[in-house]
Design a protein around this motif. Sequence first.
Motif, PDB file in Angstrom:
ATOM      1  N   GLY A  28      28.013 -77.622  -5.880  1.00  0.00           N
ATOM      2  CA  GLY A  28      27.608 -76.243  -5.658  1.00  0.00           C
ATOM      3  C   GLY A  28      26.685 -76.021  -4.485  1.00  0.00           C
ATOM      4  O   GLY A  28      26.299 -74.876  -4.213  1.00  0.00           O
ATOM      5  N   SER A  29      26.311 -77.079  -3.759  1.00  0.00           N
ATOM      6  CA  SER A  29      25.393 -76.934  -2.631  1.00  0.00           C
ATOM      7  C   SER A  29      26.152 -76.491  -1.380  1.00  0.00           C
ATOM      8  O   SER A  29      27.351 -76.246  -1.407  1.00  0.00           O
ATOM      9  N   ARG A  30      25.433 -76.374  -0.284  1.00  0.00           N
ATOM     10  CA  ARG A  30      26.028 -76.021   1.003  1.00  0.00           C
ATOM     11  C   ARG A  30      25.804 -77.182   1.969  1.00  0.00           C
ATOM     12  O   ARG A  30      24.664 -77.662   2.122  1.00  0.00           O
ATOM     13  N   GLU A  31      26.862 -77.629   2.627  1.00  0.00           N
ATOM     14  CA  GLU A  31      26.805 -78.775   3.520  1.00  0.00           C
ATOM     15  C   GLU A  31      27.483 -78.440   4.842  1.00  0.00           C
ATOM     16  O   GLU A  31      28.226 -77.448   4.951  1.00  0.00           O
ATOM     17  N   THR A  32      27.247 -79.292   5.831  1.00  0.00           N
ATOM     18  CA  THR A  32      27.955 -79.211   7.099  1.00  0.00           C
ATOM     19  C   THR A  32      28.618 -80.554   7.365  1.00  0.00           C
ATOM     20  O   THR A  32      27.977 -81.608   7.226  1.00  0.00           O
ATOM     21  N   PHE A  33      29.894 -80.525   7.707  1.00  0.00           N
ATOM     22  CA  PHE A  33      30.614 -81.751   8.037  1.00  0.00           C
ATOM     23  C   PHE A  33      31.717 -81.405   9.025  1.00  0.00           C
ATOM     24  O   PHE A  33      32.122 -80.237   9.150  1.00  0.00           O
ATOM     25  N   SER A  34      32.182 -82.403   9.733  1.00  0.00           N
ATOM     26  CA  SER A  34      33.189 -82.138  10.754  1.00  0.00           C
ATOM     27  C   SER A  34      34.241 -83.235  10.776  1.00  0.00           C
ATOM     28  O   SER A  34      33.992 -84.380  10.372  1.00  0.00           O
ATOM     29  N   GLY A 119      31.144 -75.240   7.919  1.00  0.00           N
ATOM     30  CA  GLY A 119      29.758 -74.857   7.687  1.00  0.00           C
ATOM     31  C   GLY A 119      28.911 -74.994   8.934  1.00  0.00           C
ATOM     32  O   GLY A 119      27.732 -75.371   8.850  1.00  0.00           O
ATOM     33  N   ASP A 120      29.467 -74.647  10.076  1.00  0.00           N
ATOM     34  CA  ASP A 120      28.727 -74.721  11.334  1.00  0.00           C
ATOM     35  C   ASP A 120      27.520 -73.780  11.288  1.00  0.00           C
ATOM     36  O   ASP A 120      27.649 -72.579  11.070  1.00  0.00           O
ATOM     37  N   ARG A 121      26.332 -74.328  11.494  1.00  0.00           N
ATOM     38  CA  ARG A 121      25.087 -73.580  11.298  1.00  0.00           C
ATOM     39  C   ARG A 121      24.542 -72.957  12.590  1.00  0.00           C
ATOM     40  O   ARG A 121      23.465 -72.348  12.575  1.00  0.00           O
ATOM     41  N   THR A 122      25.262 -73.083  13.682  1.00  0.00           N
ATOM     42  CA  THR A 122      24.750 -72.657  14.987  1.00  0.00           C
ATOM     43  C   THR A 122      24.302 -71.207  14.993  1.00  0.00           C
ATOM     44  O   THR A 122      23.259 -70.855  15.564  1.00  0.00           O
ATOM     45  N   LEU A 123      25.076 -70.323  14.345  1.00  0.00           N
ATOM     46  CA  LEU A 123      24.782 -68.888  14.373  1.00  0.00           C
ATOM     47  C   LEU A 123      24.336 -68.355  13.012  1.00  0.00           C
ATOM     48  O   LEU A 123      24.509 -67.179  12.704  1.00  0.00           O
ATOM     49  N   GLY A 124      23.783 -69.233  12.179  1.00  0.00           N
ATOM     50  CA  GLY A 124      23.170 -68.771  10.938  1.00  0.00           C
ATOM     51  C   GLY A 124      23.920 -69.075   9.665  1.00  0.00           C
ATOM     52  O   GLY A 124      23.438 -68.748   8.573  1.00  0.00           O
ATOM     53  N   CYS A 125      25.094 -69.662   9.749  1.00  0.00           N
ATOM     54  CA  CYS A 125      25.834 -70.025   8.527  1.00  0.00           C
ATOM     55  C   CYS A 125      24.990 -70.977   7.681  1.00  0.00           C
ATOM     56  O   CYS A 125      24.443 -71.959   8.202  1.00  0.00           O
ATOM     57  N   PRO A 126      24.850 -70.721   6.366  1.00  0.00           N
ATOM     58  CA  PRO A 126      24.051 -71.608   5.508  1.00  0.00           C
ATOM     59  C   PRO A 126      24.751 -72.911   5.162  1.00  0.00           C
ATOM     60  O   PRO A 126      24.153 -73.786   4.532  1.00  0.00           O
ATOM     61  N   GLY A 127      26.011 -73.049   5.543  1.00  0.00           N
ATOM     62  CA  GLY A 127      26.746 -74.266   5.249  1.00  0.00           C
ATOM     63  C   GLY A 127      28.047 -73.983   4.523  1.00  0.00           C
ATOM     64  O   GLY A 127      28.386 -72.830   4.224  1.00  0.00           O
ATOM     65  N   PHE A 128      28.780 -75.043   4.256  1.00  0.00           N
ATOM     66  CA  PHE A 128      30.070 -74.933   3.574  1.00  0.00           C
ATOM     67  C   PHE A 128      29.878 -75.286   2.104  1.00  0.00           C
ATOM     68  O   PHE A 128      29.193 -76.254   1.757  1.00  0.00           O
ATOM     69  N   THR A 129      30.485 -74.511   1.212  1.00  0.00           N
ATOM     70  CA  THR A 129      30.257 -74.630  -0.227  1.00  0.00           C
ATOM     71  C   THR A 129      30.952 -75.857  -0.802  1.00  0.00           C
ATOM     72  O   THR A 129      32.167 -76.032  -0.664  1.00  0.00           O
ATOM     73  N   VAL A 130      30.178 -76.706  -1.461  1.00  0.00           N
ATOM     74  CA  VAL A 130      30.696 -77.903  -2.117  1.00  0.00           C
ATOM     75  C   VAL A 130      31.274 -77.519  -3.473  1.00  0.00           C
ATOM     76  O   VAL A 130      30.794 -76.587  -4.130  1.00  0.00           O
TER      77      VAL A 130
END
Length: 722
Positions: A28-34, A119-130
Amino acid sequence: MSVRTFDCVLASGRVGVSYTGASVVTAGSRETFSVAVTADFPLRPGALLGLARRWPSDWGIPQSNDPAAADFVRIAAAPGRMLRWWFARQHLWHPFDHVLFVAFPEGLAAGEQIAVTFGDRTLGCPGFTVQTFIEEASPLSVRLLLGPDSSWSELAHPAVEVVGASPHRLVLTAPSRVVAGESFDLHLRVEDEWGNPSALGGIVHIGAPIGVDVTLPPCGWLRFPATLSQPGVHRLAVRSDGMPSLVASSNPIEVGAVLDVQLYWGDLHAQSSIGCGSRSIDAYYAHARDFAATDFGSHQANCFLVSNAEWRETQAATAHAQEDGRFVTLLGVEWSGASAQGGDHNLYFPGNEAALHRCSHEFVSDKSDKASDLPHIEDVYARYRGTDTLVAVHVGGRTADLRWHEPTLDRLLEVHSTHATSEWFLLDALKRGYRMGVVAGSDGVDGRPGASHPGHMGVRNVRGGLTAVATPELTRGGLWSALKSRHCYATTGERIMLTLKAGSASMGDEIRVTQLPAFDLAVEGTAPIEAIDFFRGDLRVASVDLMSASTAWSDSLRIAWTGAAAPGNWQRARMQWDGELRIAGARILAAHPWAFDTPDEGLRAIGDVRVAWRSLTAGDWDGLVLDLDRFDGAELTFVTAPMTLQSRIDDLAAHPRTFVDSAPTRRVELRRLPARSPPLGWRGRFDDPAPVDGVHAYWVRVRQADGAHAWSTPIFVTLESR
């Protein structure tokens, strides 16, 4: 953050994939991955990249509309390179159905990288939902299509471990019946808000008459011995010293001098990654036994997904988890024909091995045994008629069509699962005169049998149910005999104790009489008992409303609603009730959620005269409780898509006010709550006021004040004139 690299050799050359992101993430968290892909050969115009999640996944849905919102995805290539992307379901990849496609209208040059950042955070995104459920290895399938004349190739299969979030709820489980003075095991677990195991530090106190302090290990569950000496029904209180908000009560425990028949609890219907679910089959069985504290289980993969190797693994895992006296397993598979061919039927086999007969080989690559398929339910009946096989009909992805029925095999009917509360299905069977035991399970695809939750409601709607089985011993033979005899009943997941008798006859029995006996019922709930309904077939012939027995009333108002958009699976059943309520002539002092299944539902705004919520029902109940400063002269306006209404509430007293509509059926109920809660248990007798000669099914439905339900299996009575 870590970087993992993968190398794939295709006929055209080599393709490298790198995955950058955490290897362990919280549910349920927010993450960034590529994910970055580079080929050492040019990709032709029209090539496609696909990044796919499995069917049960409730990871976020990729979006590129709002870079400041959750689940924003940035896709980058060389400057000026033309790209196109979209998110869609891909049935042919089942169970990897959820796919982000990236198209290259101009192709890509050799060595040119394409990078997808979730979940790219560059422009304010809190992340991608797990995703909301734990998984030892949650996979992302990276695939490439070189052109319309080629086939998709899987380039990489990176996976992350998903672990539980912070503690949210304590659950204390005990046997339903114990012998006074004899030791038994208590089971304590701590869940996060999504129903996963969570880590809780500090002391947990079990109240009187046990009076013991325990510490939970990091796995989030603990078994420990206890003894009760005083006869009667006990419910044990539990609280965390470190988190005062974590308090709970155990299921009811009946203490007696002897124990002739025990109630055992289990989930006979769910699947792991063998099928369209999550987690390994070994983790699946371990969760049912060790975390959910169930006594029995079965694995029910969709047959058209199971390879021969996976069937061998299913047999081995089911045999390995089987242990009489601790945890009983039944070997099984879900025959998953389309509804037009009969619909989903769960098959159970008595031993450790059985031949696998699928409805089709649709998603099985090895077609060598295709001749063994049973494409129609009549073929299933012909194959298993006369064998020691049990069948359960259910409302699943392909709802069973009750026009077909084989009474020697179809012994069980599922009334509730994570798809929906499907009482209509039971009523349909009773109208047809079928005699089946009533069961409930999860039909879960999250790898958490016995304690399945709907999460973000991506592919399921409600929490899973449980089946209670009455048998003298916890053995495979005892369980098999009890299920075949229909000595069972169903709940929405709570361990509600329910005993229905007609003389010496119990649930599931068939009797022939010239005078209809009285029906004796004993209920012990996990919450106060609100109402009990007594049925002959599909006709309710008597009711007890324990809420209405109050002589004093509080200033709390419960507004509850239920409905299903259509009979059937999670997609057909779900009815959206997002809306608001406005009060005139009174003020709202507090508002409380009632019977919601997931954190994605519930109250979203609370004011002095208005509340708003998000709600989805699928035959279950949702609602809220308002504490008001007064009832005199007050009225409310209730606004949702399924129903809008206005009503006075100052005249609500002993009986609720109900608004009902049909096509589809939905209901809104207004009830002033009593000053004191109704009792936790009830014992009484029901009579049919106008008995009719013939064969009839007599059964009860129990509704608790927390919205939970239990359904007895009928006693099947043949009444003959003298």
